[in-house]
Design a protein around this motif. Structure first.
Motif, PDB file in Angstrom:
ATOM      1  N   PHE A 154       0.819  -1.207   0.000  1.00 17.35           N
ATOM      2  CA  PHE A 154       0.000   0.000   0.000  1.00 17.35           C
ATOM      3  C   PHE A 154       0.854   1.259   0.000  1.00 17.35           C
ATOM      4  N   ALA A 155       2.135   1.135   0.306  1.00 22.73           N
ATOM      5  CA  ALA A 155       3.050   2.271   0.211  1.00 22.73           C
ATOM      6  C   ALA A 155       3.507   2.501  -1.222  1.00 22.73           C
ATOM      7  N   ILE A 156       3.713   1.415  -1.979  1.00 27.42           N
ATOM      8  CA  ILE A 156       4.222   1.558  -3.350  1.00 27.42           C
ATOM      9  C   ILE A 156       3.137   1.343  -4.403  1.00 27.42           C
ATOM     10  N   GLY A 157       1.952   0.866  -4.006  1.00 29.91           N
ATOM     11  CA  GLY A 157       0.863   0.660  -4.947  1.00 29.91           C
ATOM     12  C   GLY A 157       0.897  -0.652  -5.691  1.00 29.91           C
ATOM     13  N   ALA A 158       1.685  -1.614  -5.202  1.00 30.67           N
ATOM     14  CA  ALA A 158       1.804  -2.888  -5.913  1.00 30.67           C
ATOM     15  C   ALA A 158       2.222  -3.993  -4.956  1.00 30.67           C
ATOM     16  N   SER A 159       1.820  -5.207  -5.311  1.00 32.17           N
ATOM     17  CA  SER A 159       2.365  -6.395  -4.664  1.00 32.17           C
ATOM     18  C   SER A 159       3.634  -6.752  -5.431  1.00 32.17           C
ATOM     19  N   ARG A 160       4.785  -6.509  -4.808  1.00 35.86           N
ATOM     20  CA  ARG A 160       6.076  -6.594  -5.507  1.00 35.86           C
ATOM     21  C   ARG A 160       6.851  -7.834  -5.063  1.00 35.86           C
ATOM     22  N   ILE A 161       7.334  -8.581  -6.039  1.00 35.72           N
ATOM     23  CA  ILE A 161       8.155  -9.755  -5.768  1.00 35.72           C
ATOM     24  C   ILE A 161       9.507  -9.594  -6.456  1.00 35.72           C
ATOM     25  N   ASP A 162      10.482 -10.343  -5.989  1.00 37.84           N
ATOM     26  CA  ASP A 162      11.831 -10.312  -6.558  1.00 37.84           C
ATOM     27  C   ASP A 162      12.089 -11.642  -7.245  1.00 37.84           C
ATOM     28  N   THR A 163      12.125 -11.613  -8.577  1.00 33.74           N
ATOM     29  CA  THR A 163      12.297 -12.851  -9.340  1.00 33.74           C
ATOM     30  C   THR A 163      13.755 -13.143  -9.657  1.00 33.74           C
ATOM     31  N   ALA A 164      14.662 -12.290  -9.169  1.00 37.17           N
ATOM     32  CA  ALA A 164      16.088 -12.498  -9.445  1.00 37.17           C
ATOM     33  C   ALA A 164      16.825 -13.147  -8.288  1.00 37.17           C
ATOM     34  N   ASP A 165      16.429 -12.849  -7.077  1.00 37.54           N
ATOM     35  CA  ASP A 165      17.096 -13.384  -5.897  1.00 37.54           C
ATOM     36  C   ASP A 165      16.816 -14.881  -5.759  1.00 37.54           C
ATOM     37  N   ALA A 166      17.838 -15.670  -5.497  1.00 37.88           N
ATOM     38  CA  ALA A 166      17.698 -17.133  -5.452  1.00 37.88           C
ATOM     39  C   ALA A 166      16.731 -17.576  -4.371  1.00 37.88           C
ATOM     40  N   ALA A 167      16.824 -16.977  -3.184  1.00 41.08           N
ATOM     41  CA  ALA A 167      15.923 -17.368  -2.099  1.00 41.08           C
ATOM     42  C   ALA A 167      14.487 -16.997  -2.428  1.00 41.08           C
ATOM     43  N   SER A 168      14.281 -15.837  -3.062  1.00 41.63           N
ATOM     44  CA  SER A 168      12.930 -15.431  -3.451  1.00 41.63           C
ATOM     45  C   SER A 168      12.363 -16.360  -4.512  1.00 41.63           C
ATOM     46  N   ARG A 169      13.182 -16.775  -5.443  1.00 43.18           N
ATOM     47  CA  ARG A 169      12.717 -17.682  -6.492  1.00 43.18           C
ATOM     48  C   ARG A 169      12.269 -19.012  -5.905  1.00 43.18           C
ATOM     49  N   GLU A 170      12.964 -19.489  -4.889  1.00 42.71           N
ATOM     50  CA  GLU A 170      12.565 -20.742  -4.252  1.00 42.71           C
ATOM     51  C   GLU A 170      11.231 -20.571  -3.533  1.00 42.71           C
ATOM     52  N   ARG A 171      11.033 -19.425  -2.874  1.00 44.69           N
ATOM     53  CA  ARG A 171       9.744 -19.171  -2.214  1.00 44.69           C
ATOM     54  C   ARG A 171       8.623 -19.078  -3.243  1.00 44.69           C
ATOM     55  N   ILE A 172       8.908 -18.465  -4.386  1.00 43.71           N
ATOM     56  CA  ILE A 172       7.908 -18.378  -5.447  1.00 43.71           C
ATOM     57  C   ILE A 172       7.533 -19.774  -5.932  1.00 43.71           C
ATOM     58  N   ARG A 173       8.544 -20.630  -6.126  1.00 44.28           N
ATOM     59  CA  ARG A 173       8.258 -21.993  -6.575  1.00 44.28           C
ATOM     60  C   ARG A 173       7.381 -22.725  -5.569  1.00 44.28           C
ATOM     61  N   GLU A 174       7.681 -22.600  -4.284  1.00 49.05           N
ATOM     62  CA  GLU A 174       6.891 -23.278  -3.253  1.00 49.05           C
ATOM     63  C   GLU A 174       5.460 -22.751  -3.213  1.00 49.05           C
ATOM     64  N   ALA A 175       5.287 -21.455  -3.397  1.00 49.54           N
ATOM     65  CA  ALA A 175       3.953 -20.856  -3.285  1.00 49.54           C
ATOM     66  C   ALA A 175       3.114 -21.063  -4.533  1.00 49.54           C
ATOM     67  N   LEU A 176       3.716 -20.949  -5.710  1.00 45.79           N
ATOM     68  CA  LEU A 176       2.962 -20.950  -6.957  1.00 45.79           C
ATOM     69  C   LEU A 176       3.052 -22.249  -7.749  1.00 45.79           C
ATOM     70  N   TYR A 177       4.194 -22.925  -7.685  1.00 46.11           N
ATOM     71  CA  TYR A 177       4.489 -23.989  -8.637  1.00 46.11           C
ATOM     72  C   TYR A 177       4.991 -25.268  -7.975  1.00 46.11           C
ATOM     73  N   ALA A 178       4.490 -25.610  -6.809  1.00 46.16           N
ATOM     74  CA  ALA A 178       5.053 -26.726  -6.048  1.00 46.16           C
ATOM     75  C   ALA A 178       5.003 -28.053  -6.798  1.00 46.16           C
ATOM     76  N   ASP A 179       3.997 -28.261  -7.646  1.00 49.32           N
ATOM     77  CA  ASP A 179       3.885 -29.523  -8.376  1.00 49.32           C
ATOM     78  C   ASP A 179       4.181 -29.363  -9.862  1.00 49.32           C
ATOM     79  N   VAL A 180       4.760 -28.236 -10.233  1.00 49.33           N
ATOM     80  CA  VAL A 180       5.139 -27.987 -11.619  1.00 49.33           C
ATOM     81  C   VAL A 180       6.568 -28.491 -11.822  1.00 49.33           C
ATOM     82  N   PRO A 181       6.874 -29.142 -12.954  1.00 50.73           N
ATOM     83  CA  PRO A 181       8.254 -29.552 -13.198  1.00 50.73           C
ATOM     84  C   PRO A 181       9.217 -28.392 -12.968  1.00 50.73           C
TER      85      PRO A 181
END
Length: 293
Positions: A154-181
């Motif tokens: 609500f401060a920046i006007g967006a739900s912002r994620i970091d797709t470059a950081d390795a740890a963030s990418r792993e969290r994204i995979r767990e949240a969005l794509y856990a059963d995706v190859p």
């Protein structure tokens, strides 16, 4: 056959439906994916994401270019796209995740354009609350989506994620794509927009039984989802049914949040059933459904 229009959720674009559109083509169903404002080719990422050396503080505070997008403007954009596609029949609209907000409001604003709503683990606020209230519902306890955010939305006007950081990418995979190859999940993560318009989640939405509630619906409930927990998905269906003429048809998939990538054939089967005339669908050997949650 009605035309099928596919709506992505937060951070995604039309590309996420590519496997499903291929399967629908095999079933001779005309389908097109569309980007809403702030999605895909209509999306954006902060300049700070590209600056090297990377400045995490700047990334967390840069105002987003999608801050002006809300649920109403997203729904109006979807309606304009449905009208642009055209047809002598209304469309089957398939919406994933936060895309369900725009689809729900579009169904209230222009019910004559939609013959069937297919929600895929989607948010559908109908009782005067914003989608953000659903995300914060006790039934969503344990969700992983909040952990993905790298800034105050609500401060920046967006739900912002970091797709470059390795740890963030792993969290994204767990949240969005856990059963995706893994290789597909990795490619998908690289294509995500960093920003999604939080205004879509902040606007309170109410619908009527006479307009939204007159449209048949199917809800694909993803039983292994960690973005929208299964208990919350059931709460959403119950709430939607209080504003509806007929109960929602529920299809349960043993899937995480993105079955369009992990189970595109099953998703296409479900959409196929929604796109066929009712008598044909009832006589088919399509996916098993249950009425109500």
């Amino acid at each position: 056959m009605e035309h099928v229009v596919l709506v992505p959720g937060f951070w995604h674009g039309t590309w996420c439906w590519s496997h499903v559109t291929l399967e629908l083509a095999r079933r001779r169903i005309a389908a097109v994916a569309v980007d809403l404002p702030g999605q895909g080719l209509r999306g954006t990422s902060p300049a700070a994401q590209r600056v090297r050396p990377f400045d995490a503080a700047e990334f967390a505070t840069e105002r987003s270019e999608v801050a002006s997008v809300d649920a109403t403007s997203a729904a109006e954009a979807l309606i304009a796209q449905l009208e642009h596609i055209g047809s002598d029949r209304p469309h089957v609209v398939v919406a994933h995740s936060m895309g369900g907000v725009a689809a729900t409001l579009a169904a209230e604003m222009a019910p004559s354009l939609i013959s069937h709503l297919v929600y895929i683990s989607a948010l559908a606020p109908v009782s005067g609350q914003p989608a953000a209230a659903l995300v914060a519902h006790p039934a969503n306890a344990g969700e992983l989506g909040t952990e993905l955010l790298r800034a105050d939305p609500f401060a920046i006007g967006a739900s912002r994620i970091d797709t470059a950081d390795a740890a963030s990418r792993e969290r994204i995979r767990e949240a969005l794509y856990a059963d995706v190859p893994v290789e597909v999940a990795d490619a998908a993560t690289s294509m995500l927009n960093a920003d999604a318009p939080v205004g879509m989640a902040a606007e309170a939405i109410a619908v009527t039984r006479e307009r939204f509630g007159s449209i048949p619906r199917t809800y694909v409930l993803c039983t292994e989802d960690r973005m929208l927990m299964p208990a919350l998905q059931r709460e959403i269906v119950r709430d939607v049914d209080t504003r509806s003429v007929e109960p929602t048809r529920v299809v349960e998939l043993h899937s995480s949040h993105s079955p369009f990538l992990s189970q595109p054939q099953r998703v296409a089967d479900i959409i196929h059933a929604a796109a066929r005339p009712l008598d044909s669908a009832m006589a088919s050997d399509g996916p098993a459904v249950t009425s109500g949650p």
